[in-house]
Design an enzyme around this catalytic site. Structure first.
Site, PDB file in Angstrom:
ATOM      1  N   SER A 147       0.820  -1.193   0.000  1.00  0.00           N
ATOM      2  CA  SER A 147       0.000   0.000   0.000  1.00  0.00           C
ATOM      3  C   SER A 147       0.868   1.264   0.000  1.00  0.00           C
ATOM      4  CB  SER A 147      -0.970  -0.022   1.181  1.00  0.00           C
ATOM      5  OG  SER A 147      -1.900   1.020   1.094  1.00  0.00           O
ATOM      6  N   ASP A 306      -2.762   6.315  -3.982  1.00  0.00           N
ATOM      7  CA  ASP A 306      -1.574   5.684  -3.417  1.00  0.00           C
ATOM      8  C   ASP A 306      -1.055   4.605  -4.378  1.00  0.00           C
ATOM      9  OD1 ASP A 306      -3.526   3.754  -3.013  1.00  0.00           O
ATOM     10  OD2 ASP A 306      -2.877   3.237  -0.994  1.00  0.00           O
ATOM     11  N   ASP A 308      -1.011   1.376  -4.761  1.00  0.00           N
ATOM     12  CA  ASP A 308      -1.869   0.297  -5.270  1.00  0.00           C
ATOM     13  C   ASP A 308      -3.282   0.787  -5.575  1.00  0.00           C
ATOM     14  OD1 ASP A 308      -2.367   0.546  -2.489  1.00  0.00           O
ATOM     15  OD2 ASP A 308      -3.237  -1.463  -2.431  1.00  0.00           O
ATOM     16  N   ASP A 310      -5.860   2.042  -4.052  1.00  0.00           N
ATOM     17  CA  ASP A 310      -7.084   1.774  -3.305  1.00  0.00           C
ATOM     18  C   ASP A 310      -7.452   2.945  -2.397  1.00  0.00           C
ATOM     19  OD1 ASP A 310      -5.125   1.412  -1.384  1.00  0.00           O
ATOM     20  OD2 ASP A 310      -5.859  -0.530  -0.688  1.00  0.00           O
TER      21      ASP A 310
END
Length: 578
Positions: A147, A306, A308, A310
């Site tokens: 993340s 961010d 990834d 999400d």
């Protein structure tokens, strides 16, 4: 010899140790402290997966700890799911160091058990992995990502066949299965050539992206006439060196937003995240380059996802031609209000908004004003995904889900927080309010005037290593054993102990059960609609303290929030120093 020394010796004498890991292990040989931290415990596989620093050792992310986790997952799936080998597992990965390598290692271990894998041929956002599990009817999904953690981290998240993160019962069984793998250095696997020869690996291209984009186009609340017109709204977007660029820009193009300006320096996937201190849109510094470009093009809003993709951060142009970054609570409240405003009210008696227990109570007030019920979950979007899955049996309708840490979901064709959906809907919402002569900040002020000045804060303390973990444990045990009776002059009305699942009223000493899974967390509900919640992070070496207040003015709420934060930081510091 200590147990960590035994683990170290096993690795150090293993003749087939990966060459790069062996070199890094040699670099650590003169530092007992570094070696102990790398070997004193196994990297924790928590309720959704594992995340850690890259490097050699059983307490690090490397090909051996990944293989061990996948070996446990494979055995769990074969014992608990049907038609596992043919339905297979989907694997995606982001732009971090070793992400693709770990994805391939996962496929190699699953292949040993005859389990087919669908591996994306290039980086993808986490919500695409969630969508892919459902689209392909797979038995599970693996996402290689850490993340928004610093560059030295990577992680491994597991998704079940619903497309959501594994639930607690599944996690416990997977953890037990992983523990049955005694030696991480000798996990069986096939080579890529063997996977190809046995047709156990499929490389995934654009098919799933295109299917996702078709569903994404359907979430709009715009009238057809407005939808088909080009909009004047000016947008700056940064993917922060991650995975969001392709799908966010295509999603905006589908809604006819042509004025999208990309922060070019941050459009390049870069595992070092070289242009930011942290690739976290929750932190204002992540918008530094977007702010510069925003002023150059006079952008109405700035969007940042961010690595990834999400989580979404948003900044809004003020009347003073500066940019104000919205909090996750503020953006979530705005999105909720816009979605409910633009929905057919006929669905509201059966509609449900879902938020976590540390997310703003403004969301509940907004939902109540539309006669929509709010459901609270524990912290973590996995619980929101689990609740959505349960709606298939209960007949309830999901309308929106969000958490304070910049995670939002508009439509349940994904069962994870989705910054692509959120970016598209935020842009649509900003355009709607611009047509009314307002900015998102004006719309937010209207919500405060109507419902009260709800403000929230977060204090986060990083405590690394073995000693840090012990300090976090000490803080939680002290707070649990000696619960606070007043904080910053505000009386505690209820104490919620999520480890025991009990809610105690200070007024009449009555105790009731909390109908949520057990978690190491304490929440204090105070007078005057204020609250404090203390919780160790599940993914980072941190303890987090959340605050929420509501006042009749912005200034009154700010003062109350500052007092709560100062008091709690002092209490925590005092416990550590004891």
């Amino acid at each position: 010899m200590n147990s960590w020394e035994q683990a170290y010796q096993k690795w150090n004498t293993f003749q087939n140790l990966d060459v790069s890991l062996k070199a890094r292990l040699d670099d650590l040989k003169n530092s007992n402290q570094a070696l102990e931290d790398a070997f004193y415990k196994e990297l924790t596989f928590g309720t959704g997966g594992m995340r850690g620093i890259l490097g050699p050792g059983i307490n690090r992310m490397n090909i051996y700890t990944v293989r061990k986790a996948v070996n446990g997952l494979a055995n769990y799936l074969l014992a608990n799911r049907v038609n596992v080998k043919d339905r297979g597992v989907v694997i995606a990965y982001d732009s971090r160091y070793m992400s693709k390598e770990f994805a391939v290692e996962a496929a190699k271990v699953l292949g040993y058990y005859g389990i087919h894998t669908h591996v994306f041929e290039s980086i993808r956002p986490t919500p695409i992995l969630s969508f892919a599990v459902r689209y392909l009817g797979s038995t599970a999904g693996i996402m290689i990502t850490a993340s928004h953690n610093p560059p030295e981290y990577n992680g491994f998240k597991v998704y079940n066949e619903t497309g959501g993160q594994i639930i607690l019962e599944e996690a416990e069984k997977i953890i037990a299965s992983i523990k049955e793998t005694a030696d991480e250095l000798s996990v069986p696997y096939l080579e890529l050539e063997q996977l190809a020869a046995r047709r156990l690996l499929t490389w995934v291209g654009k098919e799933i992206d295109n299917a996702y984009l078709e569903r994404l186009a359907q979430i709009t609340r715009m009238d057809p006439v407005i939808l088909n017109k080009e909009k004047e709204l000016s947008i700056v977007y940064t993917p922060l060196h991650g995975t969001g660029l392709d799908l966010v820009t295509k999603g905006l193009a589908q809604l006819n937003f042509p004025n999208v300006h990309i922060v070019k320096e941050q459009a390049i996937p870069d595992p070092a995240f070289s242009t930011v201190e942290s690739p976290n849109p929750e932190e204002h510094q992540a918008f530094s380059q977007a702010l510069v470009l925003g002023k150059q093009v006079n952008a109405d809003i700035l969007l940042g996802t961010d690595p990834d993709a999400d989580r979404l951060g948003v900044a809004v142009l003020t009347k003073d031609n500066e940019y104000q970054v919205l909090t996750g609570n503020q953006l979530g409240s705005l999105l909720l209000d816009y979605i409910l405003k633009r929905n057919d009210p006929v669905i509201y008696p059966n509609a449900r908004m879902i938020k976590t227990i540390v997310t703003t109570e403004l969301g509940r007030e907004i939902a109540n004003s539309y006669k929509v019920e709010t459901i609270d979950t524990l912290t973590g979007f996995k619980y929101i995904g689990e609740k959505i899955h349960q709606f298939a049996a209960t007949g309830e309708t999901f309308v929106f889900g969000f958490e304070e840490s910049y995670g939002y979901l508009i439509s349940s064709f994904v069962r994870e927080k989705d910054a692509i959906q959120a970016a598209v809907m935020t842009t649509e919402m900003a355009n709607y309010w611009k047509q009314q002569g307002k900015t998102l900040l004006d719309a937010l002020d209207d919500l405060y005037v109507k419902h009260g000045y709800y403000l929230e804060g977060l204090s986060s303390l990083t405590l690394k290593g073995k000693e840090g973990g012990q300090q976090i444990t000490k803080i939680m045990e002290t707070i649990r054993e000696q619960p606070l009776k007043e904080i910053a002059g505000l009386k505690v009305e209820k104490v919620e102990n999520y480890l025991t699942g009990e809610r105690a009223s200070m007024k009449d000493n009555k105790v009731e059960q909390i109908n949520l899974p057990r978690e190491n967390m304490m929440k204090f509900k105070l007078e005057q609609n204020a609250w404090v919640c203390l919780r160790p992070s599940g993914t980072e070496p941190k303890i987090k303290c959340y605050f929420g207040v509501c006042g009749n003015s912005r200034e009154a709420s700010k003062q109350k929030l500052a007092a709560l934060q100062e008091k709690m930081e002092g209490i925590i510091a005092g416990i550590i120093s004891q």
